[in-house]
Motif scaffolding. Structure first.
Motif, PDB file in Angstrom:
ATOM      1  N   ASP A 122       0.746  -1.301   0.006  1.00 42.48           N
ATOM      2  CA  ASP A 122      -0.098   0.032  -0.158  1.00 42.48           C
ATOM      3  C   ASP A 122       0.734   1.386  -0.004  1.00 42.48           C
ATOM      4  OD1 ASP A 122      -2.182  -1.328   0.022  1.00 42.48           O
ATOM      5  OD2 ASP A 122      -2.579  -1.437   2.001  1.00 42.48           O
ATOM      6  N   ARG A 123       2.274   1.241   0.608  1.00 41.93           N
ATOM      7  CA  ARG A 123       2.926   2.450   0.424  1.00 41.93           C
ATOM      8  C   ARG A 123       3.588   2.447  -0.789  1.00 41.93           C
ATOM      9  NH1 ARG A 123       6.146   2.364   6.208  1.00 41.93           N
ATOM     10  NH2 ARG A 123       7.066   4.249   5.294  1.00 41.93           N
ATOM     11  N   GLY A 124       3.626   1.685  -1.704  1.00 44.19           N
ATOM     12  CA  GLY A 124       4.248   1.707  -3.003  1.00 44.19           C
ATOM     13  C   GLY A 124       5.622   1.239  -3.151  1.00 44.19           C
ATOM     14  N   HIS A 125       5.686   0.177  -2.189  1.00 41.92           N
ATOM     15  CA  HIS A 125       7.215  -0.438  -2.084  1.00 41.92           C
ATOM     16  C   HIS A 125       7.382  -1.609  -3.068  1.00 41.92           C
ATOM     17  CE1 HIS A 125       8.528   1.722   1.883  1.00 41.92           C
ATOM     18  NE2 HIS A 125       7.889   2.307   1.123  1.00 41.92           N
ATOM     19  N   LEU A 126       6.379  -1.954  -3.797  1.00 40.80           N
ATOM     20  CA  LEU A 126       6.494  -3.256  -4.746  1.00 40.80           C
ATOM     21  C   LEU A 126       7.444  -2.839  -5.690  1.00 40.80           C
ATOM     22  CD1 LEU A 126       5.695  -6.147  -5.361  1.00 40.80           C
ATOM     23  CD2 LEU A 126       3.879  -5.325  -6.786  1.00 40.80           C
ATOM     24  N   HIS A 127       8.393  -3.824  -5.862  1.00 35.81           N
ATOM     25  CA  HIS A 127       9.174  -3.968  -7.287  1.00 35.81           C
ATOM     26  C   HIS A 127       8.281  -3.973  -8.324  1.00 35.81           C
ATOM     27  CE1 HIS A 127      12.210  -4.623 -10.480  1.00 35.81           C
ATOM     28  NE2 HIS A 127      13.459  -4.573  -9.383  1.00 35.81           N
ATOM     29  N   PRO A 128       8.309  -3.123  -9.397  1.00 32.82           N
ATOM     30  CA  PRO A 128       7.437  -3.185 -10.489  1.00 32.82           C
ATOM     31  C   PRO A 128       7.796  -4.254 -11.620  1.00 32.82           C
ATOM     32  CG  PRO A 128       9.024  -1.185 -10.937  1.00 32.82           C
ATOM     33  CD  PRO A 128       9.238  -1.866  -9.524  1.00 32.82           C
ATOM     34  N   GLN A 129       8.953  -4.950 -11.786  1.00 32.08           N
ATOM     35  CA  GLN A 129       9.302  -5.728 -12.676  1.00 32.08           C
ATOM     36  C   GLN A 129       9.670  -7.149 -12.497  1.00 32.08           C
ATOM     37  OE1 GLN A 129      12.691  -3.280 -13.753  1.00 32.08           O
ATOM     38  NE2 GLN A 129      11.448  -2.446 -15.590  1.00 32.08           N
ATOM     39  N   LEU A 130       8.920  -7.713 -11.260  1.00 39.87           N
ATOM     40  CA  LEU A 130       9.200  -8.956 -10.705  1.00 39.87           C
ATOM     41  C   LEU A 130       8.351 -10.113 -11.878  1.00 39.87           C
ATOM     42  CD1 LEU A 130       8.925  -8.387  -6.803  1.00 39.87           C
ATOM     43  CD2 LEU A 130      10.981  -8.481  -8.100  1.00 39.87           C
ATOM     44  N   THR A 131       9.111 -11.019 -11.882  1.00 38.53           N
ATOM     45  CA  THR A 131       8.408 -12.386 -12.399  1.00 38.53           C
ATOM     46  C   THR A 131       7.168 -12.578 -11.708  1.00 38.53           C
ATOM     47  OG1 THR A 131      10.647 -12.996 -12.891  1.00 38.53           O
ATOM     48  CG2 THR A 131       9.008 -14.581 -13.329  1.00 38.53           C
ATOM     49  N   ARG A 132       7.169 -12.503 -10.714  1.00 35.49           N
ATOM     50  CA  ARG A 132       5.933 -13.069 -10.085  1.00 35.49           C
ATOM     51  C   ARG A 132       5.734 -12.388  -8.584  1.00 35.49           C
ATOM     52  NH1 ARG A 132       3.884 -18.971  -7.710  1.00 35.49           N
ATOM     53  NH2 ARG A 132       2.117 -18.420  -6.891  1.00 35.49           N
ATOM     54  N   HIS A 133       4.731 -11.868  -8.084  1.00 29.37           N
ATOM     55  CA  HIS A 133       4.647 -11.458  -6.730  1.00 29.37           C
ATOM     56  C   HIS A 133       3.469 -11.776  -5.845  1.00 29.37           C
ATOM     57  CE1 HIS A 133       2.152  -8.105  -8.388  1.00 29.37           C
ATOM     58  NE2 HIS A 133       1.659  -8.103  -7.078  1.00 29.37           N
ATOM     59  N   GLU A 134       3.310 -11.941  -4.690  1.00 26.53           N
ATOM     60  CA  GLU A 134       2.343 -12.008  -3.885  1.00 26.53           C
ATOM     61  C   GLU A 134       2.144 -11.126  -2.799  1.00 26.53           C
ATOM     62  OE1 GLU A 134       2.319 -16.300  -2.262  1.00 26.53           O
ATOM     63  OE2 GLU A 134       3.800 -16.850  -3.830  1.00 26.53           O
ATOM     64  N   ILE A 135       0.915 -10.858  -2.402  1.00 31.23           N
ATOM     65  CA  ILE A 135       0.805  -9.926  -1.227  1.00 31.23           C
ATOM     66  C   ILE A 135       0.258 -10.553   0.040  1.00 31.23           C
ATOM     67  CG2 ILE A 135      -0.411  -7.854  -0.482  1.00 31.23           C
ATOM     68  CD1 ILE A 135      -0.861  -7.209  -3.329  1.00 31.23           C
ATOM     69  N   THR A 136       0.881 -10.489   1.209  1.00 30.86           N
ATOM     70  CA  THR A 136       0.293 -11.199   2.402  1.00 30.86           C
ATOM     71  C   THR A 136       0.074 -10.009   3.202  1.00 30.86           C
ATOM     72  OG1 THR A 136       2.725 -11.043   3.441  1.00 30.86           O
ATOM     73  CG2 THR A 136       2.422 -13.066   1.944  1.00 30.86           C
ATOM     74  N   PRO A 137      -1.051 -10.712   4.407  1.00 35.34           N
ATOM     75  CA  PRO A 137      -1.634  -9.864   5.261  1.00 35.34           C
ATOM     76  C   PRO A 137      -0.695  -9.022   6.282  1.00 35.34           C
ATOM     77  CG  PRO A 137      -2.744 -12.020   5.298  1.00 35.34           C
ATOM     78  CD  PRO A 137      -1.504 -12.064   4.523  1.00 35.34           C
ATOM     79  N   ASP A 138       0.531  -9.838   6.518  1.00 40.39           N
ATOM     80  CA  ASP A 138       1.355  -9.043   7.593  1.00 40.39           C
ATOM     81  C   ASP A 138       2.760  -9.576   7.359  1.00 40.39           C
ATOM     82  OD1 ASP A 138       1.149 -11.604   8.574  1.00 40.39           O
ATOM     83  OD2 ASP A 138      -0.592 -10.731   9.839  1.00 40.39           O
ATOM     84  N   MET A 139       3.545  -9.093   8.172  1.00 37.65           N
ATOM     85  CA  MET A 139       4.963  -9.889   7.958  1.00 37.65           C
ATOM     86  C   MET A 139       5.201 -11.234   8.533  1.00 37.65           C
ATOM     87  SD  MET A 139       6.855  -7.249   7.020  1.00 37.65           S
ATOM     88  CE  MET A 139       8.415  -7.262   7.134  1.00 37.65           C
ATOM     89  N   ARG A 140       4.536 -11.623   9.440  1.00 42.92           N
ATOM     90  CA  ARG A 140       4.614 -13.086  10.047  1.00 42.92           C
ATOM     91  C   ARG A 140       4.184 -14.039   8.839  1.00 42.92           C
ATOM     92  NH1 ARG A 140       3.678 -13.791  16.338  1.00 42.92           N
ATOM     93  NH2 ARG A 140       4.631 -11.845  17.235  1.00 42.92           N
ATOM     94  N   SER A 141       3.102 -13.709   8.246  1.00 39.35           N
ATOM     95  CA  SER A 141       2.691 -14.486   6.865  1.00 39.35           C
ATOM     96  C   SER A 141       3.547 -14.181   5.621  1.00 39.35           C
ATOM     97  CB  SER A 141       1.297 -14.279   6.525  1.00 39.35           C
ATOM     98  OG  SER A 141       1.060 -12.790   6.229  1.00 39.35           O
ATOM     99  N   ARG A 142       4.334 -13.235   5.682  1.00 38.59           N
ATOM    100  CA  ARG A 142       5.488 -12.884   4.588  1.00 38.59           C
ATOM    101  C   ARG A 142       6.376 -14.052   4.825  1.00 38.59           C
ATOM    102  NH1 ARG A 142       8.938  -7.444   4.371  1.00 38.59           N
ATOM    103  NH2 ARG A 142       9.511  -7.491   2.114  1.00 38.59           N
ATOM    104  N   LYS A 143       6.882 -13.907   6.066  1.00 35.66           N
ATOM    105  CA  LYS A 143       8.040 -14.543   6.585  1.00 35.66           C
ATOM    106  C   LYS A 143       7.811 -16.076   6.287  1.00 35.66           C
ATOM    107  CE  LYS A 143       8.712 -13.352  10.442  1.00 35.66           C
ATOM    108  NZ  LYS A 143       9.243 -13.507  11.937  1.00 35.66           N
TER     109      LYS A 143
END
Length: 196
Positions: free
Chosen positions: A72-93
């Motif tokens: 939401d803060r615009g930190h996603l790299h725009p050219q990735l092969t693939r990306h996923e969005i997780t609810p929080d840092m724990r689920s991200r890890k």
């Protein structure tokens, strides 16, 4: 063990010396050259962006896993092969650990250390049997190694468990060592001593 994907933990800052970005680029190029997918935190910031850029520039695959807040803060790299969005840092890890066959830490801050030690602890306990390592750019992780040795010397951990975290300054050699890694099977606990 053939590593098909490696999760890279590293700083979202660049560090005080350009040598850290050079090391991140070398790791990214090596991953792409070996056909290993980069799994990382999904941002374009700091060394995280450097390693992803290097993977992509060399024709490799970069899989970003980013938290909703950072997305939401615009930190996603725009050219990735693939990306996923997780609810929080724990689920991200947890998702990164699920996707990766092994883990490499580059220089970074508290988050980098926390991620590295979580997967190393899980390997120590046998809950996650995957290699963890650090790319020791400019001797950055020498103090961590000294601390692990002190923990073993003071009998808070076995030296075999300290040695589970592989250190090397050369990315290709580090990955080769990860592919031949085996989890130690020593007893975690020391004999009970009197507290008196």
């Amino acid at each position: 063990m053939k590593l098909r994907s490696i999760a890279v933990y590293c700083g979202s800052n660049f560090g005080a010396s350009p040598v850290y970005a050079e090391g991140a680029r070398a790791l990214g190029s090596t991953l792409a050259g070996l056909g290993i997918t980069l799994v990382y935190g999904g941002t374009h910031k700091g060394l995280m962006g450097v390693v992803a850029d290097a993977v992509l520039a060399a024709g490799g695959q970069a899989h970003g896993v980013i938290s909703q807040r950072l997305f939401d803060r615009g930190h996603l790299h725009p050219q990735l092969t693939r990306h996923e969005i997780t609810p929080d840092m724990r689920s991200r890890k947890a998702r990164m650990a699920e996707l990766a066959d092994g883990f490499i830490a580059l220089p970074g801050g508290m988050g980098t250390l926390e991620e590295l030690f979580e997967v190393a602890t899980l390997a120590q306990l046998g809950d996650l049997v995957k290699p963890s390592a650090v790319l020791n750019i400019n001797g950055f992780y020498d103090p961590m190694r000294a601390m692990l040795e002190n923990m073993a010397r003071e009998e808070f951990m076995r030296i075999e468990h300290a040695d589970m975290i592989l250190l090397d300054a050369d990315p290709k050699r580090l990955i080769e060592r990860m592919e031949s890694w085996q989890r130690p099977t020593v007893e975690k606990w020391f004999p009970t001593k009197s507290a008196a």
